[in-house]
Motif scaffolding. Structure first.
Motif, mmCIF file in Angstrom:
data_model
loop_
_atom_site.group_PDB
_atom_site.id
_atom_site.type_symbol
_atom_site.label_atom_id
_atom_site.label_comp_id
_atom_site.label_asym_id
_atom_site.label_seq_id
_atom_site.Cartn_x
_atom_site.Cartn_y
_atom_site.Cartn_z
ATOM 1 N N UNK A 139 0.834 -1.211 0.000
ATOM 2 C CA UNK A 139 0.000 0.000 0.000
ATOM 3 C C UNK A 139 0.863 1.254 0.000
ATOM 4 N N UNK A 140 1.897 1.245 0.824
ATOM 5 C CA UNK A 140 2.803 2.394 0.904
ATOM 6 C C UNK A 140 3.534 2.607 -0.421
ATOM 7 N N UNK A 141 3.943 1.524 -1.047
ATOM 8 C CA UNK A 141 4.625 1.610 -2.333
ATOM 9 C C UNK A 141 3.709 2.230 -3.393
ATOM 10 N N UNK A 142 2.474 1.775 -3.462
ATOM 11 C CA UNK A 142 1.535 2.309 -4.447
ATOM 12 C C UNK A 142 1.170 3.760 -4.145
ATOM 13 N N UNK A 143 1.101 4.107 -2.865
ATOM 14 C CA UNK A 143 0.827 5.497 -2.492
ATOM 15 C C UNK A 143 1.974 6.387 -2.963
ATOM 16 N N UNK A 144 3.202 5.910 -2.768
ATOM 17 C CA UNK A 144 4.371 6.684 -3.211
ATOM 18 C C UNK A 144 4.399 6.806 -4.730
ATOM 19 N N UNK A 145 4.074 5.737 -5.440
ATOM 20 C CA UNK A 145 4.042 5.806 -6.900
ATOM 21 C C UNK A 145 2.999 6.814 -7.384
ATOM 22 N N UNK A 146 1.856 6.877 -6.707
ATOM 23 C CA UNK A 146 0.833 7.857 -7.070
ATOM 24 C C UNK A 146 1.339 9.281 -6.848
ATOM 25 N N UNK A 147 2.054 9.503 -5.737
ATOM 26 C CA UNK A 147 2.635 10.828 -5.480
ATOM 27 C C UNK A 147 3.654 11.186 -6.561
ATOM 28 N N UNK A 148 4.506 10.232 -6.926
ATOM 29 C CA UNK A 148 5.513 10.483 -7.956
ATOM 30 C C UNK A 148 4.867 10.759 -9.306
ATOM 31 N N UNK A 149 3.781 10.076 -9.603
ATOM 32 C CA UNK A 149 3.062 10.328 -10.857
ATOM 33 C C UNK A 149 2.493 11.742 -10.874
ATOM 34 N N UNK A 150 1.966 12.196 -9.725
ATOM 35 C CA UNK A 150 1.464 13.571 -9.654
ATOM 36 C C UNK A 150 2.594 14.585 -9.850
ATOM 37 N N UNK A 151 3.750 14.299 -9.248
ATOM 38 C CA UNK A 151 4.914 15.176 -9.426
ATOM 39 C C UNK A 151 5.308 15.204 -10.900
ATOM 40 N N UNK A 152 5.393 14.038 -11.522
ATOM 41 C CA UNK A 152 5.756 13.950 -12.937
ATOM 42 C C UNK A 152 4.772 14.718 -13.816
ATOM 43 N N UNK A 153 3.482 14.539 -13.551
ATOM 44 C CA UNK A 153 2.462 15.241 -14.330
ATOM 45 C C UNK A 153 2.565 16.749 -14.135
ATOM 46 N N UNK A 154 2.848 17.173 -12.923
ATOM 47 C CA UNK A 154 2.977 18.602 -12.637
ATOM 48 C C UNK A 154 4.182 19.197 -13.356
ATOM 49 N N UNK A 155 5.285 18.468 -13.369
ATOM 50 C CA UNK A 155 6.468 18.941 -14.090
ATOM 51 C C UNK A 155 6.140 19.076 -15.578
ATOM 52 N N UNK A 156 5.477 18.078 -16.136
ATOM 53 C CA UNK A 156 5.124 18.120 -17.551
ATOM 54 C C UNK A 156 4.140 19.227 -17.880
ATOM 55 N N UNK A 157 3.226 19.490 -16.986
ATOM 56 C CA UNK A 157 2.186 20.490 -17.216
ATOM 57 C C UNK A 157 2.693 21.905 -16.974
ATOM 58 N N UNK A 158 3.398 22.110 -15.860
ATOM 59 C CA UNK A 158 3.775 23.459 -15.448
ATOM 60 C C UNK A 158 5.253 23.762 -15.648
ATOM 61 N N UNK A 159 6.059 22.756 -15.898
ATOM 62 C CA UNK A 159 7.484 22.965 -16.062
ATOM 63 C C UNK A 159 8.177 23.370 -14.770
ATOM 64 N N UNK A 160 7.629 22.970 -13.630
ATOM 65 C CA UNK A 160 8.214 23.345 -12.339
ATOM 66 C C UNK A 160 9.515 22.586 -12.129
ATOM 67 N N UNK A 161 10.563 23.319 -11.784
ATOM 68 C CA UNK A 161 11.860 22.699 -11.583
ATOM 69 C C UNK A 161 12.281 22.786 -10.119
ATOM 70 N N UNK A 162 11.647 23.627 -9.338
ATOM 71 C CA UNK A 162 12.059 23.832 -7.944
ATOM 72 C C UNK A 162 11.781 22.566 -7.140
ATOM 73 N N UNK A 163 12.827 21.816 -6.919
ATOM 74 C CA UNK A 163 12.712 20.524 -6.247
ATOM 75 C C UNK A 163 12.153 20.664 -4.838
ATOM 76 N N UNK A 164 12.521 21.730 -4.144
ATOM 77 C CA UNK A 164 12.030 21.940 -2.773
ATOM 78 C C UNK A 164 10.509 22.075 -2.747
ATOM 79 N N UNK A 165 9.943 22.806 -3.707
ATOM 80 C CA UNK A 165 8.484 22.986 -3.767
ATOM 81 C C UNK A 165 7.807 21.659 -4.085
ATOM 82 N N UNK A 166 8.337 20.946 -5.077
ATOM 83 C CA UNK A 166 7.759 19.648 -5.443
ATOM 84 C C UNK A 166 7.806 18.674 -4.270
#
Length: 83
Positions: A10-37
């Motif tokens: 469950x924890x692994x899948x939760x983390x993968x979902x968070x990483x997918x949201x981060x990936x989608x946000x980078x692709x959508x907004x081009x955010x590079x600030x790692x601290x914010x992500x």
């Protein structure tokens, strides 16, 4: 199935979902600030960077460069045919 294995899965899948949201946000907004992500994902910057690299094969910044290149290529339109 062992209870601890179920919890770990469950924890692994939760983390993968968070990483997918981060990936989608980078692709959508081009955010590079790692601290914010990382803060928005509830991780440290180092942890996010390591886990992102394991999941997607490149760092968040590397993924941002790839996403930018794709957007630029799409904006230029089709390449002219070479005879």
């Amino acid at each position: 199935m062992c209870l601890s294995l179920t919890t770990a899965a469950r924890e692994h899948f939760r983390e993968l979902a968070l990483l997918r949201r981060v990936r989608d946000r980078i692709g959508r907004e081009g955010i590079v600030d790692l601290e914010v992500l990382a803060r928005d994902a509830g991780m440290t910057a180092e942890h996010l960077s390591r886990r992102f690299q394991l999941a997607y094969g490149c760092s968040p910044h590397g993924y941002q460069r790839l996403a930018t290149a794709v957007r630029n290529r799409e904006a230029r339109g089709p390449e002219p045919a070479v005879a």
